[in-house]
Design a protein around this motif. Structure first.
Motif, short mmCIF file in Angstrom:
data_model
loop_
_atom_site.label_atom_id
_atom_site.label_comp_id
_atom_site.label_asym_id
_atom_site.label_seq_id
_atom_site.Cartn_x
_atom_site.Cartn_y
_atom_site.Cartn_z
N THR A 93 8.86 23.16 15.34
CA THR A 93 8.45 23.21 13.96
C THR A 93 8.94 21.78 13.37
N ASN A 94 8.42 21.43 12.05
CA ASN A 94 9.14 20.32 11.41
C ASN A 94 9.11 20.87 10.13
N ALA A 95 10.35 21.21 9.70
CA ALA A 95 10.82 22.01 8.42
C ALA A 95 10.91 21.08 7.36
N PHE A 130 5.09 25.80 3.88
CA PHE A 130 4.90 26.33 5.16
C PHE A 130 6.06 26.38 5.94
N GLU A 131 6.78 25.19 5.92
CA GLU A 131 8.31 25.41 6.78
C GLU A 131 9.20 24.23 5.78
N TYR A 132 10.31 24.90 5.83
CA TYR A 132 11.39 24.14 4.92
C TYR A 132 12.87 24.62 5.55
N ILE A 192 4.07 25.33 15.47
CA ILE A 192 3.54 25.85 14.29
C ILE A 192 4.12 25.00 13.25
N ALA A 193 3.20 24.30 12.46
CA ALA A 193 3.66 23.11 11.66
C ALA A 193 2.79 22.73 10.44
N GLY A 194 1.80 23.67 10.14
CA GLY A 194 0.82 23.35 9.30
C GLY A 194 -0.06 21.98 9.72
N MET A 195 -0.18 22.70 11.31
CA MET A 195 -0.76 21.38 12.08
C MET A 195 -2.35 21.53 11.97
N THR A 196 -2.95 20.38 11.60
CA THR A 196 -4.45 20.55 11.47
C THR A 196 -4.81 20.30 13.00
N VAL A 197 -6.26 21.13 13.13
CA VAL A 197 -6.95 20.89 14.42
C VAL A 197 -7.51 19.67 14.44
N GLU A 240 -8.44 14.56 18.77
CA GLU A 240 -7.60 13.91 19.57
C GLU A 240 -6.25 14.80 19.85
N ARG A 241 -5.92 15.69 19.05
CA ARG A 241 -4.98 16.86 19.57
C ARG A 241 -5.62 17.72 20.52
N GLU A 242 -6.83 18.01 20.54
CA GLU A 242 -7.38 18.99 21.52
C GLU A 242 -7.34 18.55 22.77
N VAL A 258 2.84 8.13 3.67
CA VAL A 258 2.35 9.05 4.43
C VAL A 258 3.42 9.85 5.35
N GLN A 259 3.56 10.69 5.65
CA GLN A 259 4.39 11.59 6.89
C GLN A 259 3.90 11.09 8.10
N MET A 260 4.49 10.39 9.03
CA MET A 260 4.29 9.65 10.17
C MET A 260 3.54 10.74 11.07
N THR A 273 0.80 12.37 10.81
CA THR A 273 -0.03 13.28 10.20
C THR A 273 -1.51 12.87 10.02
N THR A 274 -2.37 13.75 9.49
CA THR A 274 -3.69 13.49 9.16
C THR A 274 -3.73 12.69 7.95
N GLY A 275 -2.75 12.90 6.88
CA GLY A 275 -2.71 11.96 5.83
C GLY A 275 -2.54 10.55 6.49
N ILE A 314 -0.92 13.32 1.27
CA ILE A 314 -0.26 14.66 1.79
C ILE A 314 -0.86 15.75 1.82
N ASP A 315 -0.77 16.83 2.65
CA ASP A 315 -1.41 18.33 2.50
C ASP A 315 -1.31 18.94 1.06
N LYS A 316 -2.39 19.46 0.61
CA LYS A 316 -2.29 20.14 -0.58
C LYS A 316 -1.17 20.78 -1.16
N1 ARG Z 1 -1.68 18.90 8.42
C1 ARG Z 1 -1.17 17.61 8.68
C2 ARG Z 1 -1.43 17.41 10.19
O1 ARG Z 1 -1.64 18.05 10.91
C3 ARG Z 1 0.11 17.33 8.22
C4 ARG Z 1 1.16 18.58 8.87
C5 ARG Z 1 2.74 18.15 8.56
N2 ARG Z 1 3.41 19.39 9.03
C6 ARG Z 1 4.80 19.29 8.90
N3 ARG Z 1 5.51 20.40 9.45
N4 ARG Z 1 5.60 18.14 8.67
O2 ARG Z 1 -1.24 16.25 10.49
#
Ligand code: ARG
Length: 252
Positions: free
Chosen positions: A37-39, A44-46, A94-99, A102-104, A141-143, A145-147, A182-184
């Protein structure tokens, strides 16, 4: 003697090949699932006060592990390296990861467990109100990510990529950025601490599409995918999923 050595070598190599095949088998054969994960993505994770990863995803994957009769060991790493670590350093992520398509190409996803959308964090009073206003702006953005992918497509944008979303928010507060995509839920969490200066705006206003979060697993491990999906299904049916939403995310 030489012949014997050669025969031995062959036997060792054959055994190696066989065990190699074995290790390519399903992750379901293991007693402990190593979960990446990425906390840095509340709620979702911290990292909690004891320095341990916690949050909705962590609780969910532990509950899934329990249903599967497996121990769960969480490894905190950079978001950007999760997908490529699946099947080597980690068994699943598991990391709030969007389907995404490309990832698929490199991993298999579980059934979706949460619907999200990108939000835009803006200084209060910002003139940015729609997609066209984002053109030519400085976006954090966070590197990986979908953002990041969305921001990178915006004409004339200058995209700053951070390992942690919170660092992007800090640069927005320091006026080095015009906005953060960034995600909601993380957007709302980050903004809640600074609501006197910044606001989280629904990405629907910018035409951003809904995203689905799912658990990423090694490509082709259909046994793992089906076990994770049935665990997820029974957690939804027995009310555990709703309890976790209530505990970590709150009412929608
Ligand atoms: N939902 C976005 C993605 O899949 C951002 C997920 C970032 N998650 C995290 N644990 N930092 O790209």
């Amino acid at each position: 003697m030489k012949k014997l050595l050669a025969v031995c070598m062959c036997a060792i190599m054959a055994a190696g090949l066989l065990s190699g095949c074995g290790s390519k088998g399903s992750v379901t054969g293991k007693d402990t699932l190593i979960v990446g994960t990425n906390a840095e993505f509340p709620p979702f994770e911290y990292v909690d006060d004891n320095g341990e990863p916690d949050g909705f995803d962590i609780a969910l994957i532990k509950a899934i592990g329990e249903k599967m009769g497996k121990q769960v060991e969480v490894q905190n790493m950079e978001f950007d390296s999760l997908v490529s670590s699946i099947g080597s350093k980690i068994d699943l992520a598991i990391a709030g990861m969007t389907v995404t398509e490309e990832r698929e190409k490199t991993v298999d996803f579980s059934d979706p467990y949460y619907t999200a959308v990108q939000y835009v964090i803006l200084p209060n009073g910002s003139a940015i109100a729609g997609y066209d206003d984002l053109k030519g702006s400085r976006i954090g953005v966070q590197m990986g990510t979908t953002g990041d992918f969305i921001a990178s497509e915006i004409a004339g944008s200058t995209v700053s990529r951070y390992n942690k979303g919170v660092d992007a928010v800090n640069d927005l507060l320091n006026e080095r950025l015009d906005c953060v995509i960034i995600d909601k839920n993380p957007a709302e969490t980050f903004v809640s601490i600074h609501s006197d200066t910044i606001q989280a705006v629904d990405g629907a206003q910018f035409g951003f599409e809904e995203e689905s979060y799912a658990i990423a697993m090694p490509s082709g491990d259909s046994q793992l995918v089906s076990q994770v999906n049935s665990a997820l299904k029974s957690l939804k049916e027995d009310g555990t999923y709703d309890q976790l939403v209530k505990k970590y995310i709150g009412e929608e």
